[in-house]
Design a protein around this motif. Sequence first.
Motif, PDB file in Angstrom:
ATOM      1  N   VAL A 185       0.917  -1.269  -0.030  1.00  0.00           N
ATOM      2  CA  VAL A 185       0.059  -0.002  -0.007  1.00  0.00           C
ATOM      3  C   VAL A 185       0.844   1.331   0.062  1.00  0.00           C
ATOM      4  CG1 VAL A 185      -1.992  -1.140   1.309  1.00  0.00           C
ATOM      5  CG2 VAL A 185      -0.284  -0.228   2.392  1.00  0.00           C
ATOM      6  N   GLY A 186       2.059   1.056   0.253  1.00  0.00           N
ATOM      7  CA  GLY A 186       3.132   2.221   0.140  1.00  0.00           C
ATOM      8  C   GLY A 186       4.372   2.022  -0.182  1.00  0.00           C
ATOM      9  N   MET A 187       5.418   2.870  -0.513  1.00  0.00           N
ATOM     10  CA  MET A 187       6.415   2.761  -1.152  1.00  0.00           C
ATOM     11  C   MET A 187       7.482   2.470   0.160  1.00  0.00           C
ATOM     12  SD  MET A 187       6.724   5.485  -4.106  1.00  0.00           S
ATOM     13  CE  MET A 187       8.644   4.992  -4.495  1.00  0.00           C
ATOM     14  N   GLU A 188       8.448   1.955   0.020  1.00  0.00           N
ATOM     15  CA  GLU A 188       9.407   1.650   1.126  1.00  0.00           C
ATOM     16  C   GLU A 188      10.043   2.889   1.613  1.00  0.00           C
ATOM     17  OE1 GLU A 188       9.658  -1.371   2.328  1.00  0.00           O
ATOM     18  OE2 GLU A 188       8.238  -1.924   0.670  1.00  0.00           O
ATOM     19  N   THR A 189      10.036   3.913   0.971  1.00  0.00           N
ATOM     20  CA  THR A 189      10.554   5.380   1.219  1.00  0.00           C
ATOM     21  C   THR A 189       9.616   5.849   2.540  1.00  0.00           C
ATOM     22  OG1 THR A 189       9.364   6.309  -0.605  1.00  0.00           O
ATOM     23  CG2 THR A 189      11.654   5.926  -0.727  1.00  0.00           C
ATOM     24  N   GLU A 190       8.565   5.527   2.726  1.00  0.00           N
ATOM     25  CA  GLU A 190       7.556   5.991   3.568  1.00  0.00           C
ATOM     26  C   GLU A 190       8.353   5.578   4.789  1.00  0.00           C
ATOM     27  OE1 GLU A 190       5.465   8.141   2.785  1.00  0.00           O
ATOM     28  OE2 GLU A 190       5.347   7.651   0.648  1.00  0.00           O
ATOM     29  N   GLY A 191       8.627   4.348   5.290  1.00  0.00           N
ATOM     30  CA  GLY A 191       9.257   3.944   6.311  1.00  0.00           C
ATOM     31  C   GLY A 191      10.406   4.564   6.707  1.00  0.00           C
TER      32      GLY A 191
END
Length: 336
Positions: A185-191
């Motif tokens: 649901v989201g790119m790894e860059t969010e974390g």
Amino acid sequence: MAASLQVAMASLVPPSTSSPIGRRGRGRTVAGGGGGGGGGGVRCSAIGSKGSSSKLPLPPINPKDPFLSKLASVAAASPESLLDRPVSSDTPPYLDLFESPQLMATPAQVERSVSYNEHRPRRPPPDLPSLLLHGRIVYIGMPLVPAVTELVVAELMYLQWMDPKEPIYLYINSTGTTRDDGETVGMETEGFAIYDALMQLKNEIHTVAVGAAIGHACLLLASGSKGKRFMMPHAKAMIQQPRVPSSGLMPASDVLIRAKEVITNRDTLVKLLAKHTGNSIETVATVMRRPYYMDATKAQEFGAIDKILWRGQEKIMADAAPPEQWDKNAGIKVVD
């Protein structure tokens, strides 16, 4: 009420010296005050004016309104504090009359009217993130989508600006950049964005897992200050490899580019987890080949947390006898 309040405020504000009325009216009283006047250096004021023959009656004020009541009491006691106000002030008008104005919202205070079950809130209720933010708590209760990342990073920056010495409490109940069924649901860059924000803070970070800390959420849990990483007794942590987002009808070359980026993010995640858990890169890479679930005890052994938040645990462990005492009480002799 608004019109009467404007009349009261108009009587409190001194006349401008640039207008003709202000230059010629210093010896007069406010309209309706009779023909007598004070000295030439006395300003026009209907409140607290000793030289005026009659006072301008104040409009009726709601006694339950704290601001108007405070303003009226100050005007009656010392009108010069309102008349001789500085031209430029760092605070909003009349807000400095309160010793400690509350700038943050507080729970709504409700007064019950005469009719049955009818309420009138005196002030709007605050939203839940604002209440938690007042206690320096940042709560991640959703997957790491862009909207969640934006809010969390903004709250972290705000709390550091408010006090760079007080700790920040990060509560985590998130499935990371995936949903519970594994869909991305989201790119790894969010974390990584939240992780980098945590690493830039001057504050001490207390992390608490209250439900699930999966993927990048487990990285955020492990990245707290040493000795300040906690987990609820029945919470779960899990580390896994990043997943390739849905490629759809992409060309094969684009799919290959995305796959290479996912491999890069996986290597970065492995290095960061090894850094914060104290394990080697090979160990973390090995357990991450498949989803690796950890309960509170296993997460503590793996190095993702420092302590399990079990109420009364400290007292129970303090009362527990050491193994040697157990052997002695049982009559077991230890042979060297």
